[in-house]
Design an enzyme around this catalytic site. Structure first.
Site, PDB file in Angstrom:
ATOM      1  N   GLU A 131     -11.892   0.515 -13.461  1.00 40.03           N
ATOM      2  CA  GLU A 131     -10.635   0.101 -14.085  1.00 40.03           C
ATOM      3  C   GLU A 131     -10.423  -1.384 -13.768  1.00 40.03           C
ATOM      4  OE1 GLU A 131      -7.045   2.103 -12.621  1.00 40.03           O
ATOM      5  OE2 GLU A 131      -6.438   2.263 -14.711  1.00 40.03           O
TER       6      GLU A 131
ATOM      7  N   LYS B 136      10.520   5.554  -4.352  1.00 35.41           N
ATOM      8  CA  LYS B 136       9.949   4.401  -3.649  1.00 35.41           C
ATOM      9  C   LYS B 136       9.297   3.548  -4.725  1.00 35.41           C
ATOM     10  CE  LYS B 136       6.673   2.556  -2.116  1.00 35.41           C
ATOM     11  NZ  LYS B 136       6.214   1.239  -2.627  1.00 35.41           N
TER      12      LYS B 136
HETATM   13  P1  NAI Z   1      -1.255   1.380  -5.744  1.00 37.92           P
HETATM   14  O1  NAI Z   1      -1.734   2.719  -6.134  1.00 37.92           O
HETATM   15  O2  NAI Z   1      -1.623   0.823  -4.414  1.00 37.92           O
HETATM   16  O3  NAI Z   1       0.357   1.354  -5.813  1.00 37.92           O
HETATM   17  C1  NAI Z   1       1.162   2.249  -6.525  1.00 37.92           C
HETATM   18  C2  NAI Z   1       2.315   2.729  -5.634  1.00 37.92           C
HETATM   19  O4  NAI Z   1       1.785   3.435  -4.518  1.00 37.92           O
HETATM   20  C3  NAI Z   1       3.176   1.609  -5.057  1.00 37.92           C
HETATM   21  O5  NAI Z   1       4.527   2.026  -5.026  1.00 37.92           O
HETATM   22  C4  NAI Z   1       2.633   1.489  -3.640  1.00 37.92           C
HETATM   23  O6  NAI Z   1       3.558   0.948  -2.720  1.00 37.92           O
HETATM   24  C5  NAI Z   1       2.338   2.934  -3.306  1.00 37.92           C
HETATM   25  N1  NAI Z   1       1.394   3.138  -2.226  1.00 37.92           N
HETATM   26  C6  NAI Z   1       0.379   2.321  -1.817  1.00 37.92           C
HETATM   27  N2  NAI Z   1      -0.252   2.838  -0.741  1.00 37.92           N
HETATM   28  C7  NAI Z   1       0.366   4.021  -0.463  1.00 37.92           C
HETATM   29  C8  NAI Z   1       0.173   5.025   0.535  1.00 37.92           C
HETATM   30  N3  NAI Z   1      -0.767   4.905   1.457  1.00 37.92           N
HETATM   31  N4  NAI Z   1       0.976   6.110   0.510  1.00 37.92           N
HETATM   32  C9  NAI Z   1       1.941   6.243  -0.413  1.00 37.92           C
HETATM   33  N5  NAI Z   1       2.175   5.315  -1.357  1.00 37.92           N
HETATM   34  C10 NAI Z   1       1.406   4.213  -1.389  1.00 37.92           C
HETATM   35  O7  NAI Z   1      -1.697   0.388  -6.880  1.00 37.92           O
HETATM   36  P2  NAI Z   1      -1.853  -1.204  -6.777  1.00 37.92           P
HETATM   37  O8  NAI Z   1      -2.428  -1.613  -5.458  1.00 37.92           O
HETATM   38  O9  NAI Z   1      -0.552  -1.770  -7.114  1.00 37.92           O
HETATM   39  O10 NAI Z   1      -2.909  -1.476  -7.928  1.00 37.92           O
HETATM   40  C11 NAI Z   1      -4.293  -1.256  -7.673  1.00 37.92           C
HETATM   41  C12 NAI Z   1      -4.978  -0.685  -8.885  1.00 37.92           C
HETATM   42  O11 NAI Z   1      -4.431   0.595  -9.182  1.00 37.92           O
HETATM   43  C13 NAI Z   1      -4.789  -1.479 -10.167  1.00 37.92           C
HETATM   44  O12 NAI Z   1      -5.705  -2.510 -10.270  1.00 37.92           O
HETATM   45  C14 NAI Z   1      -5.022  -0.415 -11.192  1.00 37.92           C
HETATM   46  O13 NAI Z   1      -6.397  -0.265 -11.386  1.00 37.92           O
HETATM   47  C15 NAI Z   1      -4.447   0.828 -10.559  1.00 37.92           C
HETATM   48  N6  NAI Z   1      -3.073   1.119 -11.018  1.00 37.92           N
HETATM   49  C16 NAI Z   1      -2.900   2.101 -11.941  1.00 37.92           C
HETATM   50  C17 NAI Z   1      -1.647   2.352 -12.432  1.00 37.92           C
HETATM   51  C18 NAI Z   1      -1.422   3.406 -13.450  1.00 37.92           C
HETATM   52  O14 NAI Z   1      -0.537   3.255 -14.274  1.00 37.92           O
HETATM   53  N7  NAI Z   1      -2.140   4.504 -13.435  1.00 37.92           N
HETATM   54  C19 NAI Z   1      -0.471   1.576 -12.024  1.00 37.92           C
HETATM   55  C20 NAI Z   1      -0.760   0.605 -10.991  1.00 37.92           C
HETATM   56  C21 NAI Z   1      -2.024   0.394 -10.541  1.00 37.92           C
END
Ligand code: NAI
Ligand code: MG
Length: 488
Positions: free
Chosen positions: A387, A180
């Site tokens: 972050e 996904k």
């Molecule tokens: P997110 O954690 O919401 O998204 C990452 C993935 O999780 C996406 O594919 C999203 O569709 C999925 N996702 C979201 N809600 C979910 C749920 N309830 N159940 C299962 N999957 C779900 O991250 P987002 O909103 O894109 O970014 C928010 C913050 O997260 C950023 O500002 C950053 O601080 C952090 N982040 C950290 C990353 C890393 O590399 N560790 C990568 C992206 C974001």
């Protein structure tokens, strides 16, 4: 370079591109212009069900994938790596239009994915168990067996590289997978699906269902027929995924989450080198990196000079069109992230940090923010604790080695850390005492698939990369055989 033509916008299930069951679509946006690239078929629970069914069928006992020699799995993976390499320019360009990543980095990402696939292809027929001496007349050995159906939920910041690390490991171990991808960046996952098909993998081994987190992502994490979820993204969603596992079938969950990584610069360091490494540690990919060096601890003797040079360097940073080979920073992924970053910049100003440069959104099309440097940051400020995931550097003063170790460890995260010094004793003290999954000495950001990567504390669970990650994607079976008395 021209914006590439998009070839695939449907879900990929059982080796076919198909529309979503609901027929709904969602737009994917080019962050450089703010304009829509195209509409993508939107998967949700019904589509996840179909993809998991296909993956489970492909994993069934007696299926082509299950009965295949491990060395043959390696051949398929090597073929896939060749196809990615063949299409490096197209894939890089697709990554850049969807994500805003600078083209040089997109190209690097594809090449890294090629390396990862080849590396794990090499492991496919070398995943050995052990023979273990037990007490008594017994013979014992272990087998590494694939877990089954893997769900991979990936973020937008490194779409190809993060996805392929999970895919290459999962498939090398003999699992099947449903990916996904992040809703912001579905394009490269779908194109890679076409390459998986071209490489000749059996149907159902690899599936992609684009869609939103709370629908498609949540369905995958709650699914009773998914045996493991591997996730990269925010701490908040990482927690939701573990809870979903607890509510459903206790599937294994591997999490690679965020960080607030300390980068410790001692006064003995070569100043210009330390400024440049620390600049890159933070501003790489506009700060949208999980292991970014966001807490730059600088020893008091060189602090003022370091701040001055860091601000000069940040002001010289070329931000703009990611297709221009000279650009150093592209846009921020979306307007939500821009708002989050701007709020944190405001909080930095309000809490008394000194804005050395930047701090503003760049007017015009697209999601651009100036390279921003704060000095006089203290450990309690929000910008030193949360972050930011944007181009905002925090420079913090410290006095002694002992003090900086405690301060570096005063965080809920633990993904990465770095130290810049000419003194081996100081380097080792940091390497041994800072609780983080990786510590870099006189360099920053080396994440290489040959070595494990992952977090302490709330930065994650489990490791990706290296040999270590094989045991994440396998079950370990112990076989115990009674040896007849007369043969022992
Ligand atoms: P997110 O954690 O919401 O998204 C990452 C993935 O999780 C996406 O594919 C999203 O569709 C999925 N996702 C979201 N809600 C979910 C749920 N309830 N159940 C299962 N999957 C779900 O991250 P987002 O909103 O894109 O970014 C928010 C913050 O997260 C950023 O500002 C950053 O601080 C952090 N982040 C950290 C990353 C890393 O590399 N560790 C990568 C992206 C974001
Ligand atoms: Mg989100």
């Amino acid at each position: 370079m021209a914006v590439p033509e998009v070839k695939y916008s449907q879900l990929f299930i059982n080796n076919e591109f198909v529309n979503s069951v609901s027929g709904k679509t969602f737009p994917t946006i080019n962050p450089t212009t703010g304009e829509k690239i195209c509409d993508i078929q939107e998967g949700d629970k019904a589509d996840i069900d179909l993809a998991v069914k296909a993956a489970k069928e492909a994993f069934k006992r007696g299926s082509p994938w299950r009965t295949m020699d491990a060395s043959k799995r390696a051949e398929y993976l090597l073929k896939l790596a060749d196809l990615l390499q063949r299409d490096v320019e197209y894939l890089a360009s697709l990554e850049t239009v969807d994500n805003g990543m600078i083209i040089t980095m997109s190209r690097g990402s594809v090449n890294r994915a090629v390396g990862m696939i080849r590396y794990y292809a090499g492991w496919a027929d070398k995943i050995h168990g052990k023979t273990i001496p037990l007490d008594g007349k017994l013979f014992c050995y272990t087998r590494y067996e694939p877990k089954g159906v893997i769900g991979a939920i990936t973020p937008w910041n490194f779409p190809i590289a993060v996805m392929m690390r999970k895919v290459a490991t999962a498939l090398a171990c003999g699992n099947t997978i449903v990916v996904k991808p992040a809703e912001q960046t579905p394009l490269t996952a779908l194109y890679i699906a076409s390459l998986v098909k071209e490489a000749g993998f059996p149907a159902g081994v690899f599936n992609v269902v684009p869609g939103y987190g709370p629908t498609a992502g949540a369905s995958l994490s709650e699914h009773m027929n998914v045996d493991m979820v591997t996730f990269t993204g925010s701490v908040q969603v990482g927690k939701l995924i573990q809870q979903a596992s607890g509510r459903s079938n206790l599937k294994h969950v591997a999490l690679e989450l965020g960080g607030k990584s300390p980068n410790v610069v001692f006064a003995d360091a070569d100043l210009d080198y330390a400024v440049e490494v620390s600049h890159g540690a933070l501003f790489c990919h506009s700060g949208q990196v999980c292991c970014a060096g966001t807490r730059t601890y600088v020893q008091e003797g060189i602090y003022d000079e370091f701040v001055k040079k860091s601000a000069e360097r940040a002001q010289k940073r070329i931000t703009g069109n990611p297709y221009d080979e000279k650009t150093e920073s592209g846009p921020i992924i979306d307007t939500d992230q821009v708002s989050k970053i701007m709020e944190l910049i405001e909080s930095g100003k309000n809490e008394g940090a000194k804005l050395q440069c930047g701090g503003k959104r760049i007017e015009g099309k697209g999601n651009f923010i100036e390279s921003t440097v704060f000095s006089e940051v203290t450990d309690d400020m929000k910008i030193a604790r949360e972050e930011i995931f944007g181009p905002v550097q925090q420079i913090i003063k410290f006095k002694t080695l002992e003090e900086v170790i405690d301060r570096a460890n005063d965080t809920e995260f633990g993904l990465a850390a770095a130290v810049i010094t000419k003194d081996i004793d100081k380097a080792l003290a940091i390497a041994n005492s800072v609780r983080a999954g990786v510590v870099w000495v006189n360099t920053y950001g080396v994440v290489d698939h040959h070595a494990p990567f992952g977090g302490y504390n709330m930065s994650g669970v489990g490791r990706e990369g290296g040999e270590e990650s094989l045991s994440e994607f396998c079950e370990i079976k112990t076989v115990v055989i009674k040896v007849p008395e007369k043969n022992s």
